[in-house]
Scaffold this active site. Structure first.
Site, PDB file in Angstrom:
ATOM      1  N   GLU A 199       0.807  -1.192   0.014  1.00 25.43           N
ATOM      2  CA  GLU A 199      -0.029   0.157   0.072  1.00 25.43           C
ATOM      3  C   GLU A 199       0.742   1.418  -0.030  1.00 25.43           C
ATOM      4  OE1 GLU A 199      -3.153  -0.381   2.931  1.00 25.43           O
ATOM      5  OE2 GLU A 199      -4.114  -1.700   1.544  1.00 25.43           O
ATOM      6  N   GLU A 389      -5.201  -8.715  -1.408  1.00 22.32           N
ATOM      7  CA  GLU A 389      -6.191  -8.360  -0.122  1.00 22.32           C
ATOM      8  C   GLU A 389      -7.289  -8.085  -0.631  1.00 22.32           C
ATOM      9  OE1 GLU A 389      -4.736  -5.548   2.686  1.00 22.32           O
ATOM     10  OE2 GLU A 389      -2.739  -6.013   2.295  1.00 22.32           O
TER      11      GLU A 389
HETATM   12  C1  BG6 Z   1      -4.676  -2.944   4.370  1.00 22.23           C
HETATM   13  C2  BG6 Z   1      -3.202  -3.463   4.818  1.00 22.23           C
HETATM   14  O1  BG6 Z   1      -4.640  -1.634   4.728  1.00 22.23           O
HETATM   15  O2  BG6 Z   1      -5.540  -3.626   4.948  1.00 22.23           O
HETATM   16  C3  BG6 Z   1      -3.460  -4.458   6.032  1.00 22.23           C
HETATM   17  O3  BG6 Z   1      -2.360  -3.849   4.045  1.00 22.23           O
HETATM   18  C4  BG6 Z   1      -4.563  -4.445   6.652  1.00 22.23           C
HETATM   19  O4  BG6 Z   1      -2.125  -4.340   6.801  1.00 22.23           O
HETATM   20  C5  BG6 Z   1      -5.735  -4.399   6.037  1.00 22.23           C
HETATM   21  O5  BG6 Z   1      -4.438  -5.007   7.795  1.00 22.23           O
HETATM   22  C6  BG6 Z   1      -6.936  -4.264   6.518  1.00 22.23           C
HETATM   23  O6  BG6 Z   1      -6.960  -3.114   7.405  1.00 22.23           O
HETATM   24  P1  BG6 Z   1      -7.402  -3.006   8.907  1.00 22.23           P
HETATM   25  O7  BG6 Z   1      -7.328  -1.940   9.416  1.00 22.23           O
HETATM   26  O8  BG6 Z   1      -8.968  -3.704   9.075  1.00 22.23           O
HETATM   27  O9  BG6 Z   1      -6.357  -4.292   9.602  1.00 22.23           O
END
Ligand code: BG6
Length: 492
Positions: A199, A389
């Site tokens: 990111e 993701e």
């Molecule tokens: C992304 C990141 O921002 O989203 C992860 O690459 C992160 O590290 C994921 O955990 C989900 O976000 P969050 O804040 O719900 O953990």
């Protein structure tokens, strides 16, 4: 068949949220080790406790700028979720076996820089750290899973953050290059899929890049991004030189964004927002140079990037092989957002979209938005894509019989996988893989909570560090297993 043969199915984690063992095996401190938990539902931010030059301690929110001479510390009376996290460090064999059982043929994880170079800029790497990841990668291969390795996932070494202002400094870039060379050389033949900077478009805070005042100092933020781009390009170029089999991707938080209305002002506001928050990062890493509008913006604001000879060439030579991104939700962008209501995202803020439902944390649920993104990215770059993701953060309940019936998560996954199918089958996009986030429960990056769970595997650990860390298969585990084992054909 919608999904091509050899499609990469798996799950994703990051060392600083999953690994724990924060001082084991010679590991040094990373910024994440000094970040407290928070409470996302009630909007209580994660915090840093810092030592000021006069020796006093102060607290700062994880999304605030810090004074440049402040040094983040580990306070003995404070709980830090990353120290144990969900303890991959001691459970890796068990966890990898569960991933293989679910049908993964790829597993996305990150290397913690401070496990290899405890201070970030040491002259010699830590052999115990190198061996740890080597054992993990070998086990992945033995189980039929290709490791997909993020080189930098929100874990700036604390020494580089405190003493050098993290990625704002060229010193951090130089140290990163040594780290990159070390791991690419060591894992040649074991790892062929790499992601450079997680990111990158959200890597401008003390939390994510070790820069103290990234939220308030625009010139420094731009220099920070510039160093990150160079670091990424260096990794791509070297990976190709070391092994032609290596495939390297960028990593961008790429949610969908829509103009709030057909008012041209809203449409233009959305265009600018997408330029600033997404396309700038894709353009540099896919095309190898800064887009015209960004050059103009820097000129207008009197920002002159500090460059060194060879930098321009490196950006051009280090363009990525594939575009990988995280996709969770979408946002609506208005020219005049006041009074329209905010739609919370992990790191972004738009206005409330009246057509969409949202998670308990306020993240909109928008499967069609994923198809829109896949089309937009492919139209723009025509290179393969990977969704590295995606997922639903939710509170899970363990029933008396030990089962976890996370039908809401299954519903979210089904709809997003259907969208991927449509984008491949109907739109003809080139999608190479899918690694949903937090395939096993881990600490939330945004809020530091454990109760915001994404996993298909439950881990017994709560927000205060209580739990025996035992693992349990959720209902979604079996759903994903069915999807993966049928190469995405059986999704009902
Ligand atoms: C992304 C990141 O921002 O989203 C992860 O690459 C992160 O590290 C994921 O955990 C989900 O976000 P969050 O804040 O719900 O953990």
């Amino acid at each position: 068949m919608s999904f091509p043969k050899g499609f990469l199915w798996g799950g994703a984690t990051a060392a600083n949220q999953y690994e724990g063992g924060y001082l084991s095996g010679g590991k040094g401190l990373a910024v994440a080790d000094t970040l407290t938990g928070g409470d996302g539902i009630h909007n209580i931010p994660r915090k840093f406790i810092v030592e000021m030059p006069d020796g006093t301690k102060k607290e700062f929110g994880g999304r605030e700028s810090l004074p440049v001479d402040a040094k983040a510390i580990v306070d003995p009376d404070t709980y830090y979720p990353s120290h144990v996290a969900t303890d991959f460090y001691h459970h890796w064999k068990e966890d990898l076996a569960l991933f293989a059982e679910m049908g993964f043929n790829v597993y996305r994880m990150s290397i913690n820089w401070t496990r290899i170079f405890p201070n970030g800029d040491d002259t010699q790497p830590n052999e115990e750290g190198l061996q740890f990841y080597e054992d993990v990668f070998k086990e992945c291969k033995r189980l039929g899973m290709e490791p997909l390795v993020t080189i930098y996932h929100f874990d700036c070494p604390l020494h580089l953050a405190n003493e050098y202002d993290g990625w704002a400094s060229r010193h951090t870039l130089d140290a990163f290059k040594v780290y990159v060379k070390t791991i690419l050389t060591r894992y040649k033949g074991l790892v062929k899929y790499w992601l450079t900077i997680n990111e990158i478009n959200f890597t401008r805070s003390f939390k994510n890049s070790g820069i103290h005042d990234g939220y308030t100092n625009k010139a420094k933020t731009e220099q920070n991004y510039y160093h990150l781009f160079l670091g990424s390009a260096y990794a791509v170029k070297l990976a190709h030189e070391i092994d032609q089999e290596n495939k390297v991707g960028l990593m961008i938080a790429h949610g969908a964004s829509y103009p709030y209305s057909c008012n041209p002002e809203d449409v233009f506001a959305e265009l600018n927002n997408a330029h600033d928050t997404k396309w700038f990062f894709g353009d540099v890493q896919v095309r190898g140079y800064y887009p015209a509008w960004k050059v103009k913006e820097l000129e207008r604001e009197g920002i002159v990037l500090k460059k060194e000879p060879g930098d321009d060439e490196l950006l051009k030579e280090g363009t990525v092989d594939f575009y990988s991104f995280s996709y969770y939700s979408s946002q609506a962008i208005a020219a005049h957002p006041e009074e329209l209501g905010v739609s919370e995202g992990n790191q972004t803020q738009g206005v409330k979209n009246p057509y969409l439902e949202a998670s308990a944390w306020g993240w909109t649920i928008d499967p069609l938005g994923l198809r829109i993104c896949l089309n937009q990215i492919y139209d723009r770059y025509q290179i393969p894509m990977m969704i590295v993701e995606n997922g639903l953060g939710a509170i899970d309940k363990v029933e008396e019989d030990g089962s976890i019936n996370d039908d809401y998560r299954i519903d979210y996954m089904r709809k997003h996988i259907q969208t991927m199918k449509d984008a491949i089958e109907i739109d003809g996009v080139d999608l190479m893989g899918y690694t949903p986030w937090g395939c096993i429960d881990l600490v939330s990056a945004g809020t530091g909570e454990m109760r915001k769970r994404y996993g298909f595997i439950y881990v017994d650990m709560d927000d205060d560090g209580n739990g025996d860390l035992s693992r349990k298969r959720k209902k979604s585990f079996y759903y994903m297993q069915k999807v993966y084992k049928s190469n995405g054909e059986d999704i009902d």
